[in-house]
Design a protein around this motif. Sequence first.
Motif, PDB file in Angstrom:
ATOM      1  N   UNK A 125       0.870  -1.139  -0.052  1.00  0.00           N
ATOM      2  CA  UNK A 125      -0.081  -0.009  -0.056  1.00  0.00           C
ATOM      3  C   UNK A 125       0.827   1.351  -0.099  1.00  0.00           C
ATOM      4  N   UNK A 126       1.962   1.166   0.712  1.00  0.00           N
ATOM      5  CA  UNK A 126       2.781   2.385   0.698  1.00  0.00           C
ATOM      6  C   UNK A 126       3.397   3.055  -0.492  1.00  0.00           C
ATOM      7  N   UNK A 127       3.019   4.109  -0.946  1.00  0.00           N
ATOM      8  CA  UNK A 127       3.490   4.587  -2.156  1.00  0.00           C
ATOM      9  C   UNK A 127       4.991   4.905  -2.203  1.00  0.00           C
ATOM     10  N   UNK A 128       5.899   4.713  -2.970  1.00  0.00           N
ATOM     11  CA  UNK A 128       7.114   5.107  -2.992  1.00  0.00           C
ATOM     12  C   UNK A 128       7.366   6.795  -3.439  1.00  0.00           C
ATOM     13  N   UNK A 129       8.059   7.225  -2.452  1.00  0.00           N
ATOM     14  CA  UNK A 129       8.584   8.658  -2.889  1.00  0.00           C
ATOM     15  C   UNK A 129       9.143   8.892  -4.167  1.00  0.00           C
ATOM     16  N   UNK A 130       9.279  10.010  -4.874  1.00  0.00           N
ATOM     17  CA  UNK A 130       9.871  10.004  -6.110  1.00  0.00           C
ATOM     18  C   UNK A 130      11.626   9.834  -6.039  1.00  0.00           C
ATOM     19  N   UNK A 131      12.059  10.185  -4.998  1.00  0.00           N
ATOM     20  CA  UNK A 131      13.538   9.872  -4.663  1.00  0.00           C
ATOM     21  C   UNK A 131      13.713   8.174  -4.587  1.00  0.00           C
ATOM     22  N   UNK A 132      12.892   7.573  -4.079  1.00  0.00           N
ATOM     23  CA  UNK A 132      12.742   6.141  -3.796  1.00  0.00           C
ATOM     24  C   UNK A 132      12.553   5.301  -5.162  1.00  0.00           C
ATOM     25  N   UNK A 133      11.812   6.104  -6.039  1.00  0.00           N
ATOM     26  CA  UNK A 133      11.717   5.417  -7.468  1.00  0.00           C
ATOM     27  C   UNK A 133      12.713   5.734  -8.116  1.00  0.00           C
ATOM     28  N   UNK A 134      13.409   6.780  -8.218  1.00  0.00           N
ATOM     29  CA  UNK A 134      14.783   6.930  -8.928  1.00  0.00           C
ATOM     30  C   UNK A 134      15.618   6.144  -8.451  1.00  0.00           C
ATOM     31  N   UNK A 135      15.643   5.885  -7.375  1.00  0.00           N
ATOM     32  CA  UNK A 135      16.902   4.947  -6.823  1.00  0.00           C
ATOM     33  C   UNK A 135      16.707   3.414  -7.021  1.00  0.00           C
ATOM     34  N   UNK A 136      15.371   3.365  -7.244  1.00  0.00           N
ATOM     35  CA  UNK A 136      15.162   1.839  -7.473  1.00  0.00           C
ATOM     36  C   UNK A 136      15.410   1.524  -9.141  1.00  0.00           C
ATOM     37  N   UNK A 137      15.085   2.627  -9.895  1.00  0.00           N
ATOM     38  CA  UNK A 137      15.228   2.399 -11.252  1.00  0.00           C
ATOM     39  C   UNK A 137      16.804   2.562 -11.621  1.00  0.00           C
ATOM     40  N   UNK A 165       9.265   2.949 -12.944  1.00  0.00           N
ATOM     41  CA  UNK A 165      10.029   4.096 -12.236  1.00  0.00           C
ATOM     42  C   UNK A 165      10.441   5.394 -12.888  1.00  0.00           C
ATOM     43  N   UNK A 166      11.081   5.196 -13.968  1.00  0.00           N
ATOM     44  CA  UNK A 166      11.704   6.439 -14.774  1.00  0.00           C
ATOM     45  C   UNK A 166      10.644   7.309 -15.480  1.00  0.00           C
ATOM     46  N   UNK A 218      17.086  11.679 -15.191  1.00  0.00           N
ATOM     47  CA  UNK A 218      16.390  10.652 -15.684  1.00  0.00           C
ATOM     48  C   UNK A 218      16.609  10.450 -17.067  1.00  0.00           C
ATOM     49  N   UNK A 219      16.989  11.573 -17.805  1.00  0.00           N
ATOM     50  CA  UNK A 219      16.931  11.265 -19.422  1.00  0.00           C
ATOM     51  C   UNK A 219      18.157  10.538 -19.825  1.00  0.00           C
ATOM     52  N   UNK A 220      19.274  10.871 -19.023  1.00  0.00           N
ATOM     53  CA  UNK A 220      20.660   9.804 -19.420  1.00  0.00           C
ATOM     54  C   UNK A 220      20.211   8.390 -19.416  1.00  0.00           C
ATOM     55  N   UNK A 221      19.415   8.287 -18.127  1.00  0.00           N
ATOM     56  CA  UNK A 221      19.443   6.649 -18.039  1.00  0.00           C
ATOM     57  C   UNK A 221      18.334   6.080 -19.197  1.00  0.00           C
ATOM     58  N   UNK A 222      17.035   6.844 -19.329  1.00  0.00           N
ATOM     59  CA  UNK A 222      16.363   6.552 -20.565  1.00  0.00           C
ATOM     60  C   UNK A 222      17.137   6.336 -21.604  1.00  0.00           C
ATOM     61  N   UNK A 223      18.179   7.094 -22.086  1.00  0.00           N
ATOM     62  CA  UNK A 223      18.700   6.924 -23.114  1.00  0.00           C
ATOM     63  C   UNK A 223      19.651   5.637 -23.296  1.00  0.00           C
ATOM     64  N   UNK A 224      20.224   5.352 -22.094  1.00  0.00           N
ATOM     65  CA  UNK A 224      20.940   4.119 -21.827  1.00  0.00           C
ATOM     66  C   UNK A 224      19.942   2.702 -22.237  1.00  0.00           C
TER      67      UNK A 224
END
Length: 583
Positions: free
Chosen positions: A361-373, A392-393, A408-414
């Motif tokens: 149920x707990x929603x991840x924070x944006x920073x947690x989403x970025x870290x997970x990705x 995540x991204x 995020x954009x450099x990660x999406x490019x990879x």
Amino acid sequence: MNTHEHESAPDRLGEYLIGKKIGAGGMGSVYLATNIHTDQQVAIKILPGALAREPGFVERFHREIEALKKMHNQYVIEFYDSGVENDIYYYVMEYVEGETLTNRLRREKRIDWKTVVNISIQICSALKASHDAGIIHRDLKPSNLILKDDDTVKLADFGVAQLFATEKLTVTGGIIGTAEYMSPEQAEGKRVTRQSDLYSLGAVMYVMLTGRPPFSGKTMLAIIQKQMYGQFDKPGRYVDDLPIWLEEIVCKLLEKDPQKRFPDAYVLSRRLQEVLNKYEMSTSDDTYALSGTGDPSVTPTLVQSASEPQAGAGTLMQGLMRAQLESESTGSKLSQIFDNTYFLLGMLAILIAGGYFWFQERELTPQEMFSQGRQILQQPENPEWYTARDKFLLPLLDTDPERWEEDVQPLLERIKVYEIRSRAGMTAKRRSRTGPQNEAQRFMLLSQHYLETGNLAQAEVILTALVDILNENPNDTDNTKQDEMRDLARQMLNELQNDSSRTAERFIMLTQSMANADALVNEKKFDEAARVWKALIVLYEHDQAEVARDMVRKARQKLETLPELKQAAQTETDSQKENTNND
């Protein structure tokens, strides 16, 4: 001032007067300097002009500065100031009066195990501060550890440190470090972690205890092979009084598998402290084990020391068992409930169910989403990368594009490159099953090979030509696949041209090796230094990069002057012998 001695270092930078050279490494030379306003002695590190003109080295130098700025620990060299003057980049740090661990070992050969433990606990504190700041040192070795007279340690030289937050540094890989103290994963060019620094600490502890590194060889390649596949002698073979607990710690640190080492520097420091505690207990005449009740009226049970007769062991065990039975028989109602197996199983089920629903149920924070990705993308290429993108991204960009676009954009490019490579059959898994399907793919694979082996210039030539030819020669029968090949070639070319850290990383071994050869000359090991210079000439004489040409030229000059150096050293030795005889 003798400019030859200072190898073209200026007389002054900013408010600092430059003195004698006190060190050198892969990312520049270190000089003793004095603040003209306060008369404080400091150490100043200067990036050589040849390196400053190469793409990536200035960026790396700034990252080293940023790394030191984040360090706030009594066992890490303190950062003071930085600047650039007349195209000379420099930074100023604490000057520590003392000697490197290398010099200490050269003089004393070995260090007693208690001192080793105390030194290692201090290093653990320094590494914890580094790792907490997101920085892996990558080059922990005796020459980067300065010891004061009271055995206080200072960790220095973050020149090849890797910042977790810098994606380009973590994905380019590459072998950077000193072979004798390099972890197996670092030797293979794989991603390093905090456990990699712990391996290096294990190797440093080994050399302090035994006077020799766990692995040695005539060449860097031979040592690296041993780091990856060899087996070292246990340190107890060379140290008679070494406690078994300390030997186990060193062996655990030197495990090939990072997961088998200690999880972090803090846990390691606790284990090292336990060694001292256990040793004190084992050698004490009156060692007690408290009952743990907190009742001062309870008499502690005497633990039999090793020097006492074994006859008391049975009585001791009987007493312990009787105390346990009495405790169980007089336990409270509450303790009896908690001793009930069914009750405990029920509580466990409730906790598991509650934890599951909490995490769901707990929603991840944006920073947690970025870290997970980002964590998923630190793994080798695999389809899970798409999960990082979709789960995540992309949601981060949808919710707050201004905040997350740059990260995020450099990660999406990879991920995009990986997706194109997958469709084009360019991933490692597919390459191992099939060869190139057409000429375009063959040249793509060839450019990939050059990238992986560090031949960046040749990779750029092939990719540039491939983009041009795929633009000019459309193939109507397979237009989609050709477009994918062209897009992939363009992506790889852009990544290569924009990724200046690859260039810097490529020459770290070259500049470090030159510094090591100079150190060998100072130790009058002229033949060893000559072998290093000759090897560098063989490896880099055809490299067109300015830093490579400059280093090859210097290596040839040093080889030419080697006979004069030998003669001067022999004259000095003869003079010392003559003075001794006269005395």
